[in-house]
Structures are given as C-alpha cells and as structure tokens.
Design an enzyme around this catalytic site. Structure first.
Site, PDB file in Angstrom:
ATOM      1  N   ASP A   1      -2.406  -8.500   3.560  1.00  0.00           N
ATOM      2  CA  ASP A   1      -2.492  -7.101   3.135  1.00  0.00           C
ATOM      3  C   ASP A   1      -3.363  -6.324   4.115  1.00  0.00           C
ATOM      4  O   ASP A   1      -4.447  -6.781   4.484  1.00  0.00           O
ATOM      5  CB  ASP A   1      -3.084  -7.032   1.721  1.00  0.00           C
TER       6      ASP A   1
ATOM      7  N   TYR B   1      -4.750  -2.227   5.517  1.00  0.00           N
ATOM      8  CA  TYR B   1      -5.597  -1.126   5.032  1.00  0.00           C
ATOM      9  C   TYR B   1      -5.249   0.081   5.896  1.00  0.00           C
ATOM     10  O   TYR B   1      -6.103   0.714   6.484  1.00  0.00           O
ATOM     11  CB  TYR B   1      -7.057  -1.567   5.205  1.00  0.00           C
TER      12      TYR B   1
ATOM     13  N   HIS C   1      -6.714   6.769   2.385  1.00  0.00           N
ATOM     14  CA  HIS C   1      -7.229   5.830   1.381  1.00  0.00           C
ATOM     15  C   HIS C   1      -8.597   5.295   1.821  1.00  0.00           C
ATOM     16  O   HIS C   1      -9.561   5.315   1.052  1.00  0.00           O
ATOM     17  CB  HIS C   1      -6.238   4.676   1.191  1.00  0.00           C
TER      18      HIS C   1
ATOM     19  N   ARG D   1     -20.164   5.283   0.706  1.00  0.00           N
ATOM     20  CA  ARG D   1     -20.989   5.819   1.791  1.00  0.00           C
ATOM     21  C   ARG D   1     -20.618   7.280   2.014  1.00  0.00           C
ATOM     22  O   ARG D   1     -19.871   7.598   2.959  1.00  0.00           O
ATOM     23  CB  ARG D   1     -20.730   5.032   3.091  1.00  0.00           C
TER      24      ARG D   1
ATOM     25  N   GLU E   1      -2.380  -0.615  -6.697  1.00  0.00           N
ATOM     26  CA  GLU E   1      -2.378  -0.065  -5.344  1.00  0.00           C
ATOM     27  C   GLU E   1      -0.935   0.110  -4.894  1.00  0.00           C
ATOM     28  O   GLU E   1      -0.158  -0.856  -4.878  1.00  0.00           O
ATOM     29  CB  GLU E   1      -3.139  -0.979  -4.368  1.00  0.00           C
TER      30      GLU E   1
ATOM     31  N   GLU F   1       1.801   0.339  -2.372  1.00  0.00           N
ATOM     32  CA  GLU F   1       1.955  -0.144  -1.001  1.00  0.00           C
ATOM     33  C   GLU F   1       3.432  -0.389  -0.669  1.00  0.00           C
ATOM     34  O   GLU F   1       4.260  -0.518  -1.563  1.00  0.00           O
ATOM     35  CB  GLU F   1       1.177  -1.470  -0.808  1.00  0.00           C
TER      36      GLU F   1
ATOM     37  N   ASP G   1      -0.388  -4.022  -5.346  1.00  0.00           N
ATOM     38  CA  ASP G   1      -1.509  -4.950  -5.138  1.00  0.00           C
ATOM     39  C   ASP G   1      -2.542  -4.688  -6.245  1.00  0.00           C
ATOM     40  O   ASP G   1      -3.567  -4.043  -6.030  1.00  0.00           O
ATOM     41  CB  ASP G   1      -2.099  -4.700  -3.743  1.00  0.00           C
TER      42      ASP G   1
ATOM     43  N   ARG H   1     -11.359  -3.717  -9.965  1.00  0.00           N
ATOM     44  CA  ARG H   1     -12.419  -3.069  -9.169  1.00  0.00           C
ATOM     45  C   ARG H   1     -13.807  -3.585  -9.504  1.00  0.00           C
ATOM     46  O   ARG H   1     -14.680  -3.606  -8.627  1.00  0.00           O
ATOM     47  CB  ARG H   1     -12.368  -1.556  -9.367  1.00  0.00           C
TER      48      ARG H   1
ATOM     49  N   GLN I   1     -14.078  -6.904  -7.846  1.00  0.00           N
ATOM     50  CA  GLN I   1     -14.057  -6.658  -6.398  1.00  0.00           C
ATOM     51  C   GLN I   1     -15.419  -6.200  -5.868  1.00  0.00           C
ATOM     52  O   GLN I   1     -15.900  -6.699  -4.845  1.00  0.00           O
ATOM     53  CB  GLN I   1     -12.986  -5.602  -6.087  1.00  0.00           C
TER      54      GLN I   1
ATOM     55  N   TYR J   1     -16.959  -8.879  -3.052  1.00  0.00           N
ATOM     56  CA  TYR J   1     -16.291  -8.663  -1.766  1.00  0.00           C
ATOM     57  C   TYR J   1     -17.162  -8.863  -0.523  1.00  0.00           C
ATOM     58  O   TYR J   1     -16.637  -9.033   0.579  1.00  0.00           O
ATOM     59  CB  TYR J   1     -15.593  -7.298  -1.733  1.00  0.00           C
TER      60      TYR J   1
ATOM     61  N   LYS K   1      -8.074  -9.670  -6.405  1.00  0.00           N
ATOM     62  CA  LYS K   1      -6.750  -9.283  -5.906  1.00  0.00           C
ATOM     63  C   LYS K   1      -5.684 -10.347  -6.152  1.00  0.00           C
ATOM     64  O   LYS K   1      -4.506 -10.013  -6.290  1.00  0.00           O
ATOM     65  CB  LYS K   1      -6.829  -9.065  -4.387  1.00  0.00           C
TER      66      LYS K   1
ATOM     67  N   THR L   1       0.403 -10.015  -7.650  1.00  0.00           N
ATOM     68  CA  THR L   1       0.915  -8.956  -6.772  1.00  0.00           C
ATOM     69  C   THR L   1       2.384  -8.789  -7.113  1.00  0.00           C
ATOM     70  O   THR L   1       3.129  -9.767  -7.110  1.00  0.00           O
ATOM     71  CB  THR L   1       0.772  -9.353  -5.284  1.00  0.00           C
TER      72      THR L   1
ATOM     73  N   THR M   1      -2.975   0.329   0.465  1.00  0.00           N
ATOM     74  CA  THR M   1      -2.739   1.502  -0.381  1.00  0.00           C
ATOM     75  C   THR M   1      -2.320   2.702   0.453  1.00  0.00           C
ATOM     76  O   THR M   1      -2.984   3.031   1.438  1.00  0.00           O
ATOM     77  CB  THR M   1      -4.020   1.854  -1.150  1.00  0.00           C
TER      78      THR M   1
ATOM     79  N   GLU N   1      -9.348   6.012  -6.273  1.00  0.00           N
ATOM     80  CA  GLU N   1      -9.520   7.232  -5.490  1.00  0.00           C
ATOM     81  C   GLU N   1      -9.642   8.480  -6.362  1.00  0.00           C
ATOM     82  O   GLU N   1     -10.033   9.534  -5.885  1.00  0.00           O
ATOM     83  CB  GLU N   1      -8.321   7.421  -4.554  1.00  0.00           C
TER      84      GLU N   1
HETATM   85 MN    MN Z   1      -4.154  -3.603  -1.129  1.00  0.00          MN
END
Ligand code: MN
Length: 438
Positions: free
Chosen positions: A139, A141, A146, A155, A210, A212, A244, A248, A251, A255, A264, A268, A370, A384
């Site tokens: 997968d 990114y 996204h 951040r 997600e 995708e 996907d 959260r 995660q 992560y 994850k 799927t 995503t 998001e």
């Molecule tokens: Mn994904």
C-alpha cells in the site's frame, strides 16, 4: 506500448446484450473487466457485460475463442486470473478483441450470438470471488492532499515530511486478509492507549475506511532486475477499487517506528472486477502537475509519457447505516475524488517498487493509498474530516465521527466523457459487524 487507442467506431460500438447499452451501466462493450465468479460449485473467469457475466471457460470449451494462442486459451479456463495476468498485454488485447467481436451488436441474429447467449450468467445468480491468488500486497501513500491533511492533525506547522516529494512512500501489507466486496468486516480489537492512561486491549472505536485504487500486477520482473519507468505500465493487468479499512486508535499507538501493522491488516476489501488499462485509454490525462518549487522526480521516476500518465477516474464513497437500511433510506455520498489528483502516477509506483530489484509477481496487488482531492468533500477517509466542527449528519438523525457496527461503506468509480460510454468499476462494499470480544 501496451495501450492501444481504439478507433471511434469501436469506442461507441453497441452490444447485442441490451443492458450493456444502458447509459447508466458500469459495463458497456468497451469495458469488459475480468473477474472470477462462482456459479454452481465452480469458480470460473468471466467478463462483465451489462448485468451479465460471460463465462470464458464456456467460450473456450465451445470453440468460440479458437483464434487465441493455446496458452491464452488455457489461461482463460483457469479458476483464477494469475496465468492470464502473466501473459502480458498482447494476450489480454487478443482476448478483448475476440470478446468484443462475440458481443458486438453486429452479431445480432447470427449463429455466433446463439452460441454465446447460453454462456451469459446473470450477475444475480453468481457470487464474485477474489480474482487472483494474491501473493503480496503493498500500500502506497500517493495522494499529497491526503498526506498533507493527515500530517496537519499531527504536525500543524509541518504537515508534509521532507521525503514525500522524492519518495513514493509505501509499506508492505498483508495478502491473506484481502477479501472480495460483500464480505462482512469484523471490528478489530487491539491495543489502544487513552490520553494520559495506560494502554488497554479493546475493540477499536475509531474504525475508518480508506478510498483507494488497486493495481493488479501482470508479467513479473526477475529478482534483481528493476522495471524501467517507460515499461512500467506493461506490468499492469488492470485496476480495481480498494478499501484499506483502518483502526485509527490502534494505528496511532502502534505505528512508530515501523509503520502500519495490526491497525490495517485485519481486512482489506477489493472490488471483484479488474478494469484493463486498455479500457481506460480514452480517459488518460497528464500526470499530476507539480507546483512551482517542488523538486523534479529523480531520473528513474521521470516518465517519458507524463503527458498521459494520469487517469481521469471519479471515485465516490457512500455510507448506509443499519438504521438507514431498515428505514429504506438510500446510501448517502460522503465524498467524491479523482484518481488524477495523485502526486505519484501508477507508473511511478511500479517503477519505484521494483527500483531496488524487488520482484513483483503476476497477481500481486499494489494500492495507491487514500485518494483525496484538494477541497472539502474530497476527503478519502473519515480521519481527514476530523477537523470539521460538526460530525457527519446522516438521514434519520444519526451522526458519525467514525464507523459504527452495521454501517455499510461502498465505493464506486467511473470514467466518463462526452460521446463515449461510461466505464465503471462496479462496487467495493463491506458492512461492519461487532467485535469478537466486545
Ligand atoms: Mn491505505
């Protein structure tokens, strides 16, 4: 190159299968996506045409595909698509040419039509299976929108990490838990760390989707031999939709430092029909235009076909809660995006993945990550939308921050252009069910 532009007459040609000429169908004669269906107790390769599936093994047995090479014919009679995927673009095109000829409106009233008609199965009578034995799943990114929106949550001053515009970021996922559309998704349990407290093992309460696009790999590259970007698309059998599913809360605790893991790989979902790149040829557009000041891609990621590396494919997310379904309320659209908004093209994802000599194999699945657009309403996941002051309002008075048990999430996608039939992807759908140890 693998992609052949069709003449105008083929681009508008009709089929004698009436439902394939319905302007709302996902599956006109120009699409012919490949899938694997079960009818009776056997899995067979088929192509979608209107609301029917054409049985390719049946066609092969009846001598209707006799113009094909022997190995192509054998691949069409398999119960997964891996062998056909491995044969490459010339073989796929030959199959499509044969099928187009069999299903064309020009056959109306012919003996051929009489032989093909009994080999059509109604989609209602078939259950779709995984199209391929998927060896590996990766997968990416690839959506900068996204990555930026999610990065902002963590951040605010520095949303995008410094590697993003140089490296197509990805991780190795898990193939064993890839399921076909329609499979129920059990809410995962995992380690969750509440703010300021010790971690607990509990059902995820921040379950997300997600949106995708999946890329099924065709011919392999040998271990140690990179795929030059100019040849990257020759290694793509076709595209599907991917959800996907992501927990959260699991995660965010697990992560660092190695990336996604149990948040994850519990499930799927993929759509069952693989749309060939050839069918998408009329909808190709220039690759994402990098804003002024962004670095140029390194040489191995610089495509000679950048003027058509993008695909104008509209992607939609729908949600229907259990309560909505009971009340007969239609699914609501949560967002709409487009594949052309990806920062990295599908050719760049393939070339990057193999750039270290990693061998991709027929039937491997790569997903884009995503897909989100720049504006509100194009967020490809619920995470998001967390900056919105209001949770999502559903008909009937419910609201959502994340998914509840009984929620059905459905993705759809289509390419369309004035004067051409619409090429659709069918559905990628799953319903959330309660956790095992709730
Ligand atoms: Mn994904």
């Amino acid at each position: 190159m693998s992609t052949i532009y069709l003449g105008t007459s083929q681009m508008t040609e009709k089929s004698w299968v009436a439902s394939a000429n319905d302007p709302g169908t996902d599956f006109p004669l120009q699409n012919l996506p490949f899938g694997v269906f079960r009818h009776g107790d056997r899995d067979r390769i088929g192509v979608a045409i209107g609301d029917r599936i054409l049985d390719l093994d049946g066609c092969a047995q009846s001598g209707l595909l006799s113009a094909l090479h022997e190995e192509t014919l054998a691949a069409c009679s398999a119960n997964r698509l891996n062998s056909l995927m491995a044969l490459g673009a010339a073989a796929w095109s030959a199959v499509r040419r044969q099928l187009t000829a069999l299903l064309s409106a020009e056959q109306a009233g012919s003996e051929t039509k009489n032989r093909v008609e009994p080999l059509l199965v109604s989609m209602r009578d078939a259950s779709m299976q995984l199209p391929a034995a998927i060896g590996d799943y990766t997968d990416f990114y690839a959506s900068i929108h996204h990555a930026t929106r999610v990065g902002k949550l963590f951040r605010p001053d520095n949303p995008l990490l410094p590697n993003y515009k140089y490296v197509p970021i990805g991780y190795h996922g898990r193939a064993s838990s890839i399921v076909v559309s329609g499979t129920e998704i059990r809410r995962p349990c995992g380690q969750i760390k509440p703010e300021g407290a010790e971690p607990v093992f509990a059902p995820s309460h921040r379950l997300d989707y997600e949106l995708e696009v999946g890329i099924f790999v065709g011919p392999a590259n040998s271990l140690g031999e990179p795929i030059p970007i100019a040849e990257a698309e020759q290694h793509i059998f076709g595209l599907c939709l991917v959800n996907d599913w992501s927990a959260r809360d699991i995660q965010s605790w697990e992560y660092q430092p190695l990336g996604p893991f149990l948040a994850k790989d519990f499930a799927t979902t993929i759509s069952p029909w693989i749309v060939p790149l050839e069918a998408l040829a009329p909808y190709r557009v220039p690759a994402f235009k990098r804003p002024e000041g962004d670095p140029a891609p390194l040489a191995y990621l610089r495509s000679p076909a950048a003027n058509r590396d993008g695909i104008d494919l509209t992607l939609e997310v729908y949600l229907q809660s259990a309560k909505m379904q009971q009340a007969g309320a239609a699914p609501v659209m949560l967002s709409r995006g487009n594949l052309r908004d990806l920062y990295w093209s599908i050719a760049q994802l393939i070339a990057h993945h193999a750039s270290n000599g990693c061998n991709l194999q027929a039937g491997d699945l790569l997903a884009t990550g995503t897909i989100s657009g720049p504006g509100a309403g194009s967020e490809g996941c619920l995470l998001e939308m967390q900056h919105n002051p209001q949770p999502i309002q559903l008909p009937g008075g419910e609201s959502r921050m994340f998914l509840e048990d009984g929620d059905q999430v459905t993705f759809r996608a289509f390419a369309s252009r004035e004067g051409l039939p619409r090429i659709g992807f069918g559905e990628c759908s799953g319903t959330v069910i309660g956790a095992a140890h709730a």
